[in-house]
Motif scaffolding. Structure first.
Motif, PDB file in Angstrom:
ATOM      1  N   TRP A  20       0.828  -1.212   0.000  1.00 11.60           N
ATOM      2  CA  TRP A  20       0.000   0.000   0.000  1.00 11.60           C
ATOM      3  C   TRP A  20       0.861   1.261   0.000  1.00 11.60           C
ATOM      4  O   TRP A  20       0.552   2.226  -0.689  1.00 11.60           O
ATOM      5  N   THR A  21       1.952   1.263   0.750  1.00 11.21           N
ATOM      6  CA  THR A  21       2.823   2.444   0.797  1.00 11.21           C
ATOM      7  C   THR A  21       3.442   2.716  -0.567  1.00 11.21           C
ATOM      8  O   THR A  21       3.479   3.865  -1.036  1.00 11.21           O
ATOM      9  N   GLY A  22       3.942   1.675  -1.213  1.00  9.00           N
ATOM     10  CA  GLY A  22       4.516   1.861  -2.546  1.00  9.00           C
ATOM     11  C   GLY A  22       3.499   2.382  -3.536  1.00  9.00           C
ATOM     12  O   GLY A  22       3.789   3.285  -4.336  1.00  9.00           O
ATOM     13  N   GLN A  23       2.275   1.839  -3.491  1.00 10.03           N
ATOM     14  CA  GLN A  23       1.223   2.304  -4.389  1.00 10.03           C
ATOM     15  C   GLN A  23       0.866   3.760  -4.116  1.00 10.03           C
ATOM     16  O   GLN A  23       0.646   4.545  -5.044  1.00 10.03           O
ATOM     17  N   THR A  24       0.821   4.134  -2.835  1.00 10.27           N
ATOM     18  CA  THR A  24       0.457   5.502  -2.472  1.00 10.27           C
ATOM     19  C   THR A  24       1.464   6.503  -3.025  1.00 10.27           C
ATOM     20  O   THR A  24       1.089   7.527  -3.617  1.00 10.27           O
ATOM     21  N   MET A  84       6.336  -6.321 -12.183  1.00  3.97           N
ATOM     22  CA  MET A  84       5.878  -5.004 -11.756  1.00  3.97           C
ATOM     23  C   MET A  84       7.057  -4.103 -11.370  1.00  3.97           C
ATOM     24  O   MET A  84       7.062  -2.894 -11.650  1.00  3.97           O
ATOM     25  N   ILE A  85       8.072  -4.679 -10.724  1.00  4.17           N
ATOM     26  CA  ILE A  85       9.259  -3.900 -10.353  1.00  4.17           C
ATOM     27  C   ILE A  85       9.977  -3.400 -11.594  1.00  4.17           C
ATOM     28  O   ILE A  85      10.380  -2.225 -11.672  1.00  4.17           O
ATOM     29  N   VAL A  86      10.133  -4.268 -12.586  1.00  7.60           N
ATOM     30  CA  VAL A  86      10.776  -3.862 -13.846  1.00  7.60           C
ATOM     31  C   VAL A  86       9.974  -2.760 -14.533  1.00  7.60           C
ATOM     32  O   VAL A  86      10.535  -1.789 -15.057  1.00  7.60           O
ATOM     33  N   ALA A  87       8.648  -2.877 -14.504  1.00  9.56           N
ATOM     34  CA  ALA A  87       7.796  -1.851 -15.114  1.00  9.56           C
ATOM     35  C   ALA A  87       7.963  -0.511 -14.406  1.00  9.56           C
ATOM     36  O   ALA A  87       8.015   0.548 -15.051  1.00  9.56           O
ATOM     37  N   ASP A  88       8.043  -0.525 -13.082  1.00 10.58           N
ATOM     38  CA  ASP A  88       8.262   0.716 -12.329  1.00 10.58           C
ATOM     39  C   ASP A  88       9.578   1.383 -12.725  1.00 10.58           C
ATOM     40  O   ASP A  88       9.634   2.595 -12.978  1.00 10.58           O
ATOM     41  N   TYR A 191       9.548  -0.691  -2.523  1.00 16.00           N
ATOM     42  CA  TYR A 191       8.587  -1.330  -1.613  1.00 16.00           C
ATOM     43  C   TYR A 191       8.107  -2.673  -2.162  1.00 16.00           C
ATOM     44  O   TYR A 191       7.935  -3.637  -1.409  1.00 16.00           O
ATOM     45  N   LEU A 192       7.871  -2.753  -3.467  1.00 20.27           N
ATOM     46  CA  LEU A 192       7.444  -4.028  -4.048  1.00 20.27           C
ATOM     47  C   LEU A 192       8.511  -5.106  -3.871  1.00 20.27           C
ATOM     48  O   LEU A 192       8.188  -6.287  -3.698  1.00 20.27           O
ATOM     49  N   ALA A 193       9.772  -4.705  -3.915  1.00 23.88           N
ATOM     50  CA  ALA A 193      10.854  -5.671  -3.741  1.00 23.88           C
ATOM     51  C   ALA A 193      10.824  -6.302  -2.354  1.00 23.88           C
ATOM     52  O   ALA A 193      11.363  -7.398  -2.144  1.00 23.88           O
ATOM     53  N   ARG A 194      10.181  -5.638  -1.385  1.00 22.03           N
ATOM     54  CA  ARG A 194      10.117  -6.138  -0.012  1.00 22.03           C
ATOM     55  C   ARG A 194       8.795  -6.832   0.307  1.00 22.03           C
ATOM     56  O   ARG A 194       8.573  -7.261   1.443  1.00 22.03           O
ATOM     57  N   VAL A 195       7.914  -6.941  -0.677  1.00 19.50           N
ATOM     58  CA  VAL A 195       6.629  -7.625  -0.486  1.00 19.50           C
ATOM     59  C   VAL A 195       6.806  -9.119  -0.745  1.00 19.50           C
ATOM     60  O   VAL A 195       7.372  -9.524  -1.751  1.00 19.50           O
ATOM     61  N   LYS A 196       6.318  -9.925   0.181  1.00 19.07           N
ATOM     62  CA  LYS A 196       6.350 -11.373   0.018  1.00 19.07           C
ATOM     63  C   LYS A 196       4.917 -11.881  -0.126  1.00 19.07           C
ATOM     64  O   LYS A 196       4.079 -11.612   0.719  1.00 19.07           O
ATOM     65  N   ALA A 197       4.652 -12.580  -1.212  1.00 16.03           N
ATOM     66  CA  ALA A 197       3.300 -13.081  -1.454  1.00 16.03           C
ATOM     67  C   ALA A 197       3.379 -14.422  -2.170  1.00 16.03           C
ATOM     68  O   ALA A 197       4.277 -14.649  -2.987  1.00 16.03           O
TER      69      ALA A 197
END
Length: 422
Positions: A20-24, A84-88, A191-197
């Motif tokens: 959420w923080t990265g998206q914000t 998504m990280i590459v796209a960013d 932030y996405l790099a630190r998301v685990k899903a």
């Protein structure tokens, strides 16, 4: 302890909080570019109505051309978060080319068109993967809360982004304001790099893989009604957005800083809409919330071409239109997003969202082009009347459909016709 309990449950979970923080942060940057790129075209390169139409078309054309193939490709990937990280990072690099070219006195409309198209393509790739990642992070019973938080961030970005963008344009000039936008994409990637899903497994390639998402959208009655209503709004709303900056600055005499504040003021309505949407959906149901939201989104925009007279009156009218419209669009986005999360099967989610965005967002470049051509032919204000009035009729697609009578979210992956609706 009481303060902690007031924090939404999802934000108390580290993984979703990072997402959420990265998206914000990224959404704030998007709003900066939303005002900075058109102002660069108008104030630095002297773009006219037709050229503004082409710029908006270049930005939106990837939604028409690439959502379907990239959605099919994304469903076959095991690590969508990395995509998504590459796209960013790609969007950040493209954005940085604009201030560099301006510093070298080499900025052209052609480069603006190319960068707008490239960023649009990477945004499509990001979003079709994001649809699957978000569902992997959130349990079913929290879909409305998740959409409220994400769309609340979008409202906050509407509040902060245009105001920041307007100030940065005045202080740094429009191209250099885009450096801030590039940095937000880098932060989002971090932030996405630190998301685990645990992401759903990739779909097996079979006959009809490419078109399965499109067939699902067309076959499902509720999704078909939502597509028709959304597509109508997208077409007319992008006629409106293509000309709004030019109309506000050239005909109404509003400066960049004040324009940023007007656009940001609408975010207050968006924040209220996002905060109240959960209660609205629970009180009147998913379908009634969508109908209410569509009307609340489109009707206030009729005030924009109506604005006339002394500058304080014009500004007050624009503030009111933005405030009310943004409150309505939050209810639409949260109810529609929750419905889509619940209804679409995981195995075809990226393909369905790709197909939906192709059909739905594909109307955006068509609307932008129509806005530019009509603005040149008949003038800005008459075109804005057509755009704002046409959007109101989108709700007629919903009224006869099962979706308008739906109270609860459907079971994921099942036909989304509510019990007792037939």
């Amino acid at each position: 302890m009481a303060l902690v309990e007031r924090i939404p449950a999802l934000l108390r979970e580290r993984t979703f909080r990072r997402y959420w923080t990265g998206q914000t942060v990224s959404l704030v940057g998007d709003q900066i570019s939303l005002i900075a790129i058109p102002l660069a075209a108008v104030l630095i390169l002297g773009a006219d109505a037709a050229e503004m139409g082409w710029l908006k078309t270049a930005e939106l054309l990837p939604a028409l051309l690439l959502n379907l193939p990239l959605g099919a490709w994304a469903d076959r990937q095991a690590r969508r978060r990395r995509v998504m990280i590459v796209a960013d990072l790609g969007r950040a690099a493209l954005m940085l080319t604009l201030p560099v070219a301006y510093a070298l006195d080499a900025l052209t409309l052609g480069q603006l068109y190319a960068v707008a198209f490239g960023i649009g393509a990477l945004t499509v790739l990001f979003e079709v993967c994001n649809a699957t990642l978000l569902v992997a992070l959130v349990p079913t019973e929290r879909y409305v809360q998740a959409n409220s938080l994400v769309n609340g961030s979008r409202s906050m970005s509407w509040l902060a982004g245009p105001g920041i963008g307007g100030v940065l344009v005045q202080v740094l000039t429009a191209p250099f304001a885009l450096v801030a936008d590039a940095l937000t994409y880098v932060v989002s990637a971090g932030y996405l790099a630190r998301v685990k899903a645990v992401e759903p497994p990739p779909a097996a390639v079979a006959k009809g893989h490419f078109t399965e998402g499109m067939r699902w959208v067309v076959r499902d009655r509720s999704m078909r009604a939502l597509f028709s209503a959304s597509g109508t709004v997208q077409f007319f709303n992008y006629m409106f957005h293509t000309l709004f900056v030019l109309y506000a600055t050239a005909e109404l005499g509003i400066g960049a800083g004040l324009l940023g504040l007007i656009l940001g003021a609408g975010a207050v309505g968006g924040l209220i809409g996002a905060a109240c949407s959960g209660a609205v959906v629970r009180r009147i149901g998913v379908g009634a919330s969508l109908v209410t939201g569509f009307l609340g989104f489109t009707l206030p925009l009729l005030l924009i071409p109506l604005a006339d007279g002394p500058l304080p009156l014009v500004v007050a009218v624009l503030f009111a239109a933005e405030f009310l419209s943004c409150a309505g669009v939050m209810i639409v986005d949260i109810a529609a997003g929750s419905f889509q999360m619940a209804a679409i099967p995981d195995a075809i989610r990226a393909r369905v969202m790709g197909a939906y965005r192709t059909l739905n967002h594909g109307f955006r470049p068509l609307g932008a082009l129509a806005g530019g051509l009509l603005g040149t032919a008949i003038g800005l204000r008459p075109t804005l009347w057509i755009a704002t009035a046409g959007a109101v009729f989108a709700v007629l697609w919903l009224l006869p459909s099962p979706l308008a009578r739906m109270r609860e979210l459907p079971t994921r992956g099942e036909e989304s016709t509510p019990v007792g609706a037939l």
